[in-house]
Design a protein around this motif. Structure first.
Motif, short mmCIF file in Angstrom:
data_model
loop_
_atom_site.label_atom_id
_atom_site.label_comp_id
_atom_site.label_asym_id
_atom_site.label_seq_id
_atom_site.Cartn_x
_atom_site.Cartn_y
_atom_site.Cartn_z
N ALA A 66 9.77 20.66 52.08
CA ALA A 66 9.25 21.80 51.31
C ALA A 66 7.77 22.06 51.59
O ALA A 66 7.27 23.15 51.35
CB ALA A 66 9.47 21.55 49.82
N ALA A 67 7.06 21.05 52.08
CA ALA A 67 5.61 21.20 52.32
C ALA A 67 5.37 21.84 53.68
O ALA A 67 6.12 21.61 54.63
CB ALA A 67 4.93 19.84 52.24
N ASP A 68 4.33 22.68 53.75
CA ASP A 68 4.00 23.32 55.02
C ASP A 68 2.48 23.47 55.15
O ASP A 68 1.73 22.87 54.37
CB ASP A 68 4.74 24.66 55.15
N GLY A 69 2.06 24.29 56.09
CA GLY A 69 0.63 24.44 56.35
C GLY A 69 -0.12 25.15 55.24
O GLY A 69 -1.35 25.23 55.27
N GLU A 70 0.60 25.68 54.26
CA GLU A 70 -0.07 26.34 53.13
C GLU A 70 0.05 25.54 51.84
O GLU A 70 -0.20 26.05 50.74
CB GLU A 70 0.52 27.75 52.96
N THR A 71 0.42 24.27 51.97
CA THR A 71 0.56 23.40 50.80
C THR A 71 -0.79 22.77 50.48
O THR A 71 -1.35 22.05 51.31
CB THR A 71 1.60 22.30 51.08
N ILE A 72 -1.30 23.07 49.30
CA ILE A 72 -2.60 22.49 48.92
C ILE A 72 -2.44 21.17 48.18
O ILE A 72 -3.39 20.40 48.07
CB ILE A 72 -3.44 23.45 48.05
N MET A 73 -1.23 20.89 47.65
CA MET A 73 -1.05 19.65 46.87
C MET A 73 0.42 19.29 46.81
O MET A 73 1.28 20.17 46.68
CB MET A 73 -1.58 19.87 45.43
N ILE A 74 0.70 18.00 46.95
CA ILE A 74 2.01 17.48 46.57
C ILE A 74 1.79 16.55 45.38
O ILE A 74 0.70 16.02 45.19
CB ILE A 74 2.74 16.74 47.72
N VAL A 75 2.85 16.37 44.57
CA VAL A 75 2.68 15.67 43.29
C VAL A 75 3.73 14.58 43.13
O VAL A 75 4.89 14.75 43.50
CB VAL A 75 2.80 16.68 42.12
N GLY A 76 3.29 13.46 42.59
CA GLY A 76 4.21 12.44 42.09
C GLY A 76 3.81 12.11 40.66
O GLY A 76 2.63 12.21 40.31
N SER A 77 4.77 11.77 39.82
CA SER A 77 4.46 11.43 38.43
C SER A 77 4.62 9.92 38.21
O SER A 77 5.49 9.29 38.79
CB SER A 77 5.41 12.17 37.48
N ALA A 78 3.79 9.39 37.34
CA ALA A 78 3.85 7.96 37.04
C ALA A 78 3.71 7.72 35.54
O ALA A 78 2.63 7.39 35.08
CB ALA A 78 2.75 7.21 37.81
#
Ligand SMILES: *Cc1c(COP(=O)(O)O)cnc(C)c1O
Length: 412
Positions: free
Chosen positions: A166-178
């Motif tokens: 789902a991530a590409d060259g326009e992805t500013i952030m990916i998220v994981g929750s803890a």
């Protein structure tokens, strides 16, 4: 009412407030499955006393007027960076809550993307597990970003491969929750971190709900995977003091691997007649009480105190889990890491069970997928366990007998 012409005496009003409260859920009796947290009366008391000691000051003035507030805020951030294993040079800020921490982290990642990765002028996106908190969508709405929510894996943790796609060259952030709020499961942050490093992506770890409990649960032997800055791909984190930090509201922390990253958070504008305006937060005026109380509670407890409370909270969670799973067919969803439990029985309409629980005086926490009841527990819930489980068993029996009523709906 219209704006009152005449005043009302203080004692009348305070009595009225007390009377109004009687319409609320009995949260002190453990009947609210979210919103409120407690470690012990002593911890609540020191938080309240420290808050009241700084009731009138304004944390906006922490740099110039109330240097003590600025000092305490810096110390809270330093303690948080240490707890979450930030490298030397890490930086952060106190905020009024998880939502503000998350909006700030997204803004910081966006400005980093624009200024350091040349992403300006394009439609930027953030990639989230479907379990990530709606505060990220709120941030995206404010900043005109696209949200890509990715279904989770069978174990209810983030699906790292799907997020990578789902991530590409326009992805500013990916998220994981803890952990994530819906199931209490910590996402595979180690794998997300590897992906972030490989792809040059900004990984934010949302430890809003679990940040101030997880390290101590790990210390006392619970299997808590790494989610902190020890993982090289983690650029930022959010962790709420007013949840399992057991501090008075409003108090949260937003943290960055380096001061260079955090620099993109700071609002620094010289546009108005009074001169430059420089703040780290979205809100301007904010209660100094929240700062003083967090400073006091963290220092009052220390690692030792938090471990002691982690033992109590996790022991209570284990007892709830065992009691709930003793009801035939009832299963806790996934393998929750901390004190959030979602549970259901696939042969039983759990939304009808929710209505039955409400009829018995419990505010039902609800999860739609898969249909489940939800509990986010602190020591408020310890004395309520036997009653809760007995009512749950009775509610399940009634629904299974076909005598259940309407299906409950939750709007959070
Ligand atoms: C509570 C929570 C938030 C938002 O925090 P607020 O203090 O309510 O704004 C964000 N993420 C997670 C996982 C949460 O549980």
């Amino acid at each position: 009412m219209g704006f009152p012409e005449h005043g009302t005496p203080a004692d009348t009003l305070l009595a009225e407030l007390g009377a109004l409260k009687t319409n609320d859920i009995d949260w002190k009796g453990g009947r609210s499955p979210l919103f409120v947290f407690k470690a012990s009366d002593a911890v609540s008391e020191i938080g309240r006393a420290a808050f009241n000691a700084y009731f009138d000051e304004n944390a906006l003035g922490g740099k110039r007027a109330f240097k003590s507030v600025g000092h305490m805020e810096a110390e809270v951030v330093a303690m948080a960076l240490d707890l979450f294993k930030a490298p030397a040079g890490g930086a952060g800020a106190m905020t009024t809550g998880g939502t503000e921490s998350i909006v700030l982290a997204v803004k910081t990642a966006r400005d980093f993307g624009r200024r350091e990765r040349g992403l300006s002028g394009r439609k930027l996106n953030i990639v989230l597990p479907e379990t990530a908190h709606p505060a990220f969508d709120k941030a995206a709405l404010l900043m005109d970003l696209v949200v890509r929510r990715v279904p989770v894996a069978a174990d209810l943790g983030a699906d790292v491969e799907a997020m990578a796609r789902a991530a590409d060259g326009e992805t500013i952030m990916i998220v994981g929750s803890a952990p994530c709020f819906p199931y209490g499961v910590i996402d595979p942050v180690t794998e997300l971190s590897e992906m972030a490093v490989r792809r040059g992506l900004w990984l934010h770890v949302d430890a809003c709900v679990g940040g101030y409990l997880a390290p101590f649960a790990r210390d006392i032997g619970y299997p808590i995977p790494a989610f902190e800055f020890s993982l090289p791909g983690v650029s930022s984190m959010s962790a709420d003091l007013h949840k399992y930090g057991f501090c008075p509201k409003p108090a949260s922390t937003v943290l960055y691997r380096s001061a260079a990253l955090k620099a993109h958070q700071t609002f620094d504008l010289d546009v108005w007649p009074n001169g430059p305006f420089v703040t780290d937060t979205i809100v301007g005026t904010r209660p100094a009480g929240g700062v003083a109380a967090a400073y006091a509670v963290l220092r009052h407890l220390g690692r030792e105190g938090y471990r002691r409370h982690a033992r109590e909270v996790m022991g209570m969670r284990d007892a709830y889990k065992a009691d709930i799973e003793a009801i035939p067919g009832m299963l806790v969803r996934g393998a929750p890491h901390l004190a959030i439990l979602a549970f259901g029985a696939d042969d039983t309409d759990m939304m009808q069970v929710g209505t039955e629980m409400a009829a018995r005086g419990w505010l039902p926490g609800l999860v739609r997928r898969p249909p489940s009841l939800h509990l986010m527990m602190s020591m408020l819930h310890a004395p309520a366990r036997e009653r809760y489980v007995a009512d749950l068993a009775a509610a399940v029996d009634k629904v299974r007998a076909g005598a259940g009523g309407a299906r409950a709906k939750a709007v959070y």
